[in-house]
Write a protein that holds these residues in place. Structure first.
Motif, mmCIF file in Angstrom:
data_model
loop_
_atom_site.group_PDB
_atom_site.id
_atom_site.type_symbol
_atom_site.label_atom_id
_atom_site.label_comp_id
_atom_site.label_asym_id
_atom_site.label_seq_id
_atom_site.Cartn_x
_atom_site.Cartn_y
_atom_site.Cartn_z
ATOM 1 N N ASP A 230 71.000 7.396 80.701
ATOM 2 C CA ASP A 230 69.817 8.248 80.873
ATOM 3 C C ASP A 230 69.678 9.249 79.717
ATOM 4 N N ALA A 231 70.818 9.803 79.285
ATOM 5 C CA ALA A 231 70.768 10.750 78.154
ATOM 6 C C ALA A 231 70.314 10.020 76.882
ATOM 7 N N TYR A 232 70.876 8.844 76.669
ATOM 8 C CA TYR A 232 70.551 8.037 75.470
ATOM 9 C C TYR A 232 69.086 7.586 75.495
ATOM 10 N N PHE A 233 68.631 7.111 76.646
ATOM 11 C CA PHE A 233 67.239 6.657 76.757
ATOM 12 C C PHE A 233 66.275 7.825 76.537
ATOM 13 N N GLY A 234 66.642 9.021 77.047
ATOM 14 C CA GLY A 234 65.787 10.199 76.854
ATOM 15 C C GLY A 234 65.617 10.483 75.356
ATOM 16 N N LYS B 97 58.065 8.842 71.093
ATOM 17 C CA LYS B 97 56.843 9.605 71.426
ATOM 18 C C LYS B 97 56.457 10.504 70.259
ATOM 19 N N LYS B 98 57.456 11.127 69.639
ATOM 20 C CA LYS B 98 57.186 12.049 68.532
ATOM 21 C C LYS B 98 56.731 11.271 67.293
ATOM 22 N N ASP C 111 62.187 -1.428 86.907
ATOM 23 C CA ASP C 111 60.739 -1.695 86.843
ATOM 24 C C ASP C 111 59.902 -0.454 87.120
ATOM 25 N N ASP C 112 60.427 0.451 87.964
ATOM 26 C CA ASP C 112 59.612 1.607 88.367
ATOM 27 C C ASP C 112 59.963 2.874 87.574
ATOM 28 N N ASN C 113 60.675 2.715 86.490
ATOM 29 C CA ASN C 113 61.046 3.875 85.675
ATOM 30 C C ASN C 113 60.226 3.843 84.382
ATOM 31 N N GLU C 114 59.420 4.899 84.169
ATOM 32 C CA GLU C 114 58.488 4.905 83.037
ATOM 33 C C GLU C 114 59.219 4.823 81.688
ATOM 34 N N VAL C 115 60.316 5.584 81.567
ATOM 35 C CA VAL C 115 61.058 5.567 80.297
ATOM 36 C C VAL C 115 61.632 4.165 80.031
ATOM 37 N N HIS C 116 62.184 3.543 81.065
ATOM 38 C CA HIS C 116 62.749 2.190 80.899
ATOM 39 C C HIS C 116 61.649 1.211 80.463
#
Ligand SMILES: N[C@@H](CCC(=O)N[C@@H](CS)C(=O)NCC(=O)O)C(=O)O
Length: 214
Positions: free
Chosen positions: A136-140, A147-148, A181-186
């Motif tokens: 989760d930290a890595y994906f963030g 995005k940037k 599937d339901d996680n926007e970042v993923h």
């Protein structure tokens, strides 16, 4: 043109981004795949001849060996134009791959535990206490960079070796059902992976390669 020999096991794994750099740049190379055991060319016979006792190793012109996948990719990326457009981009590509390598420690912990046949409760503990927080930290971080950056690439406005390393690991994570599937970042990262995989000159390779679990 230099003669390149890339030696690894019969997996995508740590050698796949280097293979992709050869395909992208239309550079011929010898793709040597070592069987793990029971063969003339088996790994036990080869291990002591490698610089650090591990694969992949890139041999150039029969003259020198480069161990460590990131060093191999950086070397090829500089030669083939996928290292970044200037020193700042090169450093950013290196930093992203280093961040991936930090995450890969948690990834390996889970994979090795599963391969060792650890009991289900132990695997779940590793998944929830080690793997998921690290992922989760890595994906963030990856999602924030994309995005940037807005170009669809992790570095500047073009494809670099960092994209190849990250996209191939996302592919492994998808195969191992670690993208929800339901996680926007993923899902953002899945779309990013698909964009990298649809790069002209890479699509053919991806469609025909042996697609192992990792
Ligand atoms: N940090 C290394 C890791 C390489 C590595 O873990 N190689 C494994 C295969 S995936 C290996 O050679 N294992 C055989 C051994 O250690 O004897 C890299 O990025 O190249």
């Amino acid at each position: 043109m230099p003669q390149y020999k890339l030696t690894y096991f019969d997996l995508r794994g740590w050698a796949e981004p280097a293979r992709q750099l050869f395909h992208l740049s239309h550079t011929p190379y010898d793709d040597v795949r070592v069987p793990m055991a029971d063969s003339e060319r088996s790994w036990e016979k080869l291990k002591d001849t490698t610089p650090f006792g591990q694969l992949p190793v890139l041999n150039v012109d029969g003259k020198f060996d480069i161990p460590q996948s990131a060093a191999i990719c950086r070397y090829l990326a500089r030669k083939f134009g996928y290292a970044g457009k200037d020193e700042q981009e090169e450093a950013w590509a290196d930093a992203i791959v280093d961040q991936y390598k930090d995450f890969s420690v948690a990834f390996k912990t889970l994979i090795f535990a599963a391969r060792a046949g650890k009991p289900q409760d132990e695997l779940l503990k590793i998944r929830y206490e080690i793997f998921n927080p690290s992922r989760d930290a890595y994906f963030g971080i990856l999602d924030g960079i994309l995005k940037k950056n807005k170009s669809g690439y992790l570095v500047g406005d073009g494809l670099t070796w960092a994209d190849l390393v990250i996209a191939d690991n996302l592919h492994s994570l998808e195969k191992l059902k670690a993208l929800d599937d339901d996680n926007e970042v993923h899902q953002n990262l899945k779309k990013y992976k698909e964009k990298i995989y649809s790069t002209p000159d890479l699509e053919d390779h991806i469609a025909t390669r042996m697609d192992t679990e990792v």
